[in-house]
Design an enzyme around this catalytic site. Structure first.
Site, mmCIF file in Angstrom:
data_model
loop_
_atom_site.group_PDB
_atom_site.id
_atom_site.type_symbol
_atom_site.label_atom_id
_atom_site.label_comp_id
_atom_site.label_asym_id
_atom_site.label_seq_id
_atom_site.Cartn_x
_atom_site.Cartn_y
_atom_site.Cartn_z
ATOM 1 N N ASP A 305 0.865 -1.171 0.000
ATOM 2 C CA ASP A 305 0.000 0.000 0.000
ATOM 3 C C ASP A 305 0.913 1.235 0.000
ATOM 4 O O ASP A 305 2.138 1.136 0.095
ATOM 5 C CB ASP A 305 -0.974 -0.031 1.192
ATOM 6 C CG ASP A 305 -2.195 0.864 0.944
ATOM 7 O OD1 ASP A 305 -2.166 1.694 0.018
ATOM 8 O OD2 ASP A 305 -3.195 0.750 1.693
HETATM 9 C C1 BGC Z 1 -5.255 3.079 0.339
HETATM 10 C C2 BGC Z 1 -5.519 1.971 -0.661
HETATM 11 C C3 BGC Z 1 -5.418 2.497 -2.071
HETATM 12 C C4 BGC Z 1 -4.080 3.180 -2.266
HETATM 13 C C5 BGC Z 1 -3.873 3.707 -3.667
HETATM 14 C C6 BGC Z 1 -4.019 3.894 -0.004
HETATM 15 O O1 BGC Z 1 -3.949 5.035 0.773
HETATM 16 O O2 BGC Z 1 -5.117 2.514 1.607
HETATM 17 O O3 BGC Z 1 -6.782 1.415 -0.433
HETATM 18 O O4 BGC Z 1 -5.606 1.470 -2.990
HETATM 19 O O5 BGC Z 1 -3.983 4.261 -1.356
HETATM 20 O O6 BGC Z 1 -4.636 4.810 -3.931
#
Ligand code: BGC
Length: 744
Positions: A305
């Site tokens: 993430d």
């Molecule tokens: C979130 C994810 C997301 C990623 C990309 C993160 O802050 O936890 O769910 O897919 O950002 O945007």
């Protein structure tokens, strides 16, 4: 310890397993050949993902266009060999602009780079193509949970893929298979609710719809199971804070949806951004390799993430340097790093490989998985957006499905003396902070990350107020804002306006938010809104409360005095129309709550509670329970039949029940089957959902619904943390009917 880990990885590397299709064998061969040609730098580059902001000149805002920095883009792809880009900076693009961006990216990747490997763009198409202007934006996942409708989950997956692909993007960071068992958590609405079975089934259906039977087709995109695992259960309810869960809890509740998602064929997995039992998940070999790979047999790619590998050093302090953080994450099982702002991951990993602190085999494994997904997606054949697909975005058909979805996902939880539906010749006051905001209906991941830029919302979509005005005529609708989300604006004016109407439609709840900015300290709904409601209730005019919110905010004092309550959660772009349709009887509600609606902020007991939670002074007495939802018609359940009353451990059990529409209106009913294991060596839940079907019934019509209970549905995680089945007595409950059987 380190060498044991390395050995385990080496033995698991890309061994051709029996039973593979010709297509996947062919892909495996191509991947092998390509990997053999790659330099260390090219391999590590494939494992690197940066955000579009890194290669942009200007940020897009509501008044300024986004501009790509082509020199930086070339640097990313040609110098750092990046395998993937993601996100927007910071607002949704038109489909045409997406095509321009993706074309520029692929021109560099597939024409100028040495090996011509296409870039795989990823996006959070959470409830439809979030970041494509004009796309179909569905009710959020919590609503899809309330629909208890498998077909709808599948169809929404399919439509989301069609529109994401039409934007030129083949990879969607969705579905969220975290369980919504912590109501304070600001991402509760991204889940299908609190139940293991509901989440597993709807998640699988979504994946089947989204990926279809051939990922290279225009109507499919790769899905991403997230956030593996334990992310949704922070002890304190705040986003990205520690979860504590025993091995049994993890395996009993949080793992099965991911297991189902892997079985449904999801190609990618994203890691939990936080930590479980003190171990930041990005560094957790046990979860990422031993369980995900060795037990669940997941073959696709694992992406980190946002910035989370760096954070093993900067935030969690389990790594003593940024380099150690990279080594830990890669060796734990992360294949791609969402870095996302720089090339530090690339530089450090190249060093680590050259120093032999990360074996080349591990790199080859990760790169092979990434390339496999790119081949599956057909990117090597054509990585470019197709102009003709733009016409497939937000077609009339998609909008129709979206409206149906919104109708089916709004839950009527209270309807005193059948006050709803209201007749259309009534005069109403519409008030409250969620009455006239499309952003409140959609929530986060809508046009922007937070979803709260009302000015960006389409002018042709209706808020609840607009939809009611269109239905009743403007003259019959008085609108007074009342309060913002947390401040009195003109409560007094709302109260005097109530004097001259037949009913008050009070739209309250939450503003759009996403992730950490949505953290709260108190599940009670903001005081100002409760004040507005209390004053309106005091007028004696019937108050119909519509809750537009991402999590079940506590409203005890007004729930009891509202004549009717609709839990709309986040019903999406057609949510305004759908709410008005339900209020005035143009649609019959059929949602059922996918989460327990608590009566107090500390009243966190789930429907599948343990005996201790219903003993002595303890009880399950929520505001509204899981599975609760009313209709404008009535349903009667009869003839609950079990094919057998005694079964053996490997036998299926068929259960049938008849449901009759005994009212005067056509309606849909979600038929829920619950199972109770009466005695067990580990305390057994009160009941567990083990089957559901959504049916449509005309007045006086009867349908028979059939369920098959599989042997594994009678199992649980035993004292030794292994899945077991124990002989004993079980109770099946469907509607108000019960029947027992014995497992030999
Ligand atoms: C979130 C994810 C997301 C990623 C990309 C993160 O802050 O936890 O769910 O897919 O950002 O945007």
């Amino acid at each position: 310890m380190k060498s044991v880990i390395i050995l385990l990885i080496l033995t698991g590397v890309m061994m051709a397993s029996p039973g593979k299709s010709e297509k996947s064998l062919a892909i495996e061969k191509k991947v092998k050949e390509l990997v053999a040609k790659m330099t260390i730098e090219e391999k590590v580059g494939q494992m690197t993902q940066v955000t579009i902001q890194t290669v942009s000149k200007t940020q897009g805002t509501k008044s300024q266009s986004h501009v790509l920095d082509e020199a930086k883009l070339e640097e990313a792809i040609l110098k750092y060999h990046v395998g993937s880009l993601l996100n927007v900076y910071d607002v949704a693009h038109t489909p045409e602009y997406w095509h321009e961006v993706i074309t520029k990216i692929q021109d560099i990747a597939t024409k100028k780079s040495r090996l011509k490997i296409p870039v795989m763009y990823g996006i959070d198409a959470i409830h439809g193509a979030t970041y494509t202007v004009g796309a179909t934006l569905f009710p959020q996942a919590i609503n899809m949970g309330a629909s208890f409708n498998k077909e709808l989950a599948k169809r929404s997956g399919e439509i989301t893929s069609i529109e994401t692909r039409a934007s030129g993007i083949p990879w969607n960071f969705y579905p969220v298979l975290d369980l919504g068992r912590q109501p304070v958590w600001p991402r509760l609405w991204e889940t299908f609710g609190e139940d293991v079975y509901l989440t597993s089934v709807l998640g699988s259906e979504y994946i089947k719809g989204a990926q279809g039977d051939d990922l290279s087709k225009d109507n499919s995109a790769a899905t991403c199971l997230k956030h593996y695992i334990g992310y949704s259960f922070p002890f304190n309810g705040k986003d990205r804070t520690p979860a504590f869960m025993s091995e049994r809890t993890l395996r009993e509740y949080f793992l099965p949806p991911f297991e189902a998602g892997v079985k449904a064929g999801a190609l990618t997995v994203m890691v939990n951004s936080a930590e479980v039992d003190g171990i930041p998940t990005h560094s957790d070999y046990r979860l990422l390799t031993e369980i995900l790979r060795n037990e669940l047999k997941f073959k696709g790619l694992v992406v980190s993430d946002w910035e989370d590998i760096k954070r093993l050093y900067t935030r969690d302090r389990v790594a003593e340097s940024p380099k150690e953080a990279v080594r830990m994450a890669v060796m734990a099982g992360v294949d791609m790093s969402m870095v996302p702002y720089d090339y530090s991951f690339y530089e450090l990993l190249v060093e680590l490989v050259k120093e032999k602190s990360v074996p080349m085999k591990r790199i080859d494994e990760a790169v092979s998985r990434i390339l496999m997904v790119k081949y599956e997606l057909g990117l090597f054949e054509n990585a470019y957006p197709k102009k003709e697909l733009i016409a497939k975005i937000a077609t009339e058909e998609h909008t129709k499905v979206n409206l149906e979805a919104a109708h089916e996902t709004i839950t009527l939880v209270k309807n005193d003396k059948n006050i709803l539906p209201l007749s259309k010749d009534k005069k109403v006051l519409v008030t409250g902070p969620t009455a006239n905001l499309l952003s409140a209906l959609n929530g986060g991941w809508t046009l922007t990350w937070q979803g709260d830029e009302e000015a960006l919302y389409p002018k042709n979509k209706k808020t609840i107020l607009k939809a009611i005005e269109d239905k009743l005529g403007k003259d019959n609708v008085v609108y007074v804002e009342g309060t913002t989300f947390n401040k009195d604006v003109n409560i007094k004016e709302a109260v005097s306006a109530a004097e001259n109407v037949d009913a008050v439609i009070l739209c309250i709840g939450e503003k759009a938010y996403c992730e950490t900015p949505g953290n709260i300290d108190d599940l009670n709904l903001d005081h100002a809104q409760i004040e507005l409601a209390t004053h309106l209730i005091k007028t004696g005019k019937p108050v119909i409360t519509v809750l537009v919110e991402g999590r079940p905010r506590v409203i005890k004092s007004i729930a009891e005095k509202s004549k009717a309550v609709l839990v709309a959660f986040l019903p999406g772009m057609e949510g305004g129309v759908a709410t008005a349709d339900i209020l005035f009887g143009d649609a019959n509600p059929s949602g059922k709550l996918p989460v327990t609606y608590p009566k107090g902020p500390n009243d966190i007991v789930h429907y599948d509670y343990k005996p201790l939670e219903f003993f002595d002074a303890n009880a399950y007495t929520p505001q509204w329970s899981f599975g609760h939802g009313l209709s404008y018609t009535t349903f009667e359940y009869s003839d609950l039949k079990l094919a057998k009353n005694v079964i053996s451990k490997n036998e299926d059990l068929t259960v049938t029940v008849k449901v009759t529409n005994t009212g005067k209106r056509e309606g849909k009913e979600a038929v829920l089957l619950f199972l109770t294991d009466l005695y067990g060596s580990v305390s057994r839940p009160n009941k567990q959902l083990q089957g559901f079907e959504k049916i449509n019934l005309k007045p006086a019509e009867t349908k028979e619904v059939s369920f098959t209970i599989k042997p594994e549905q009678l199992s649980f995680i035993g004292r030794d943390n292994k899945r077991i089945t124990e002989a004993g007595d079980f109770v099946i409950t469907v509607g108000n009917l019960k029947s027992e059987f014995k497992l030999k």
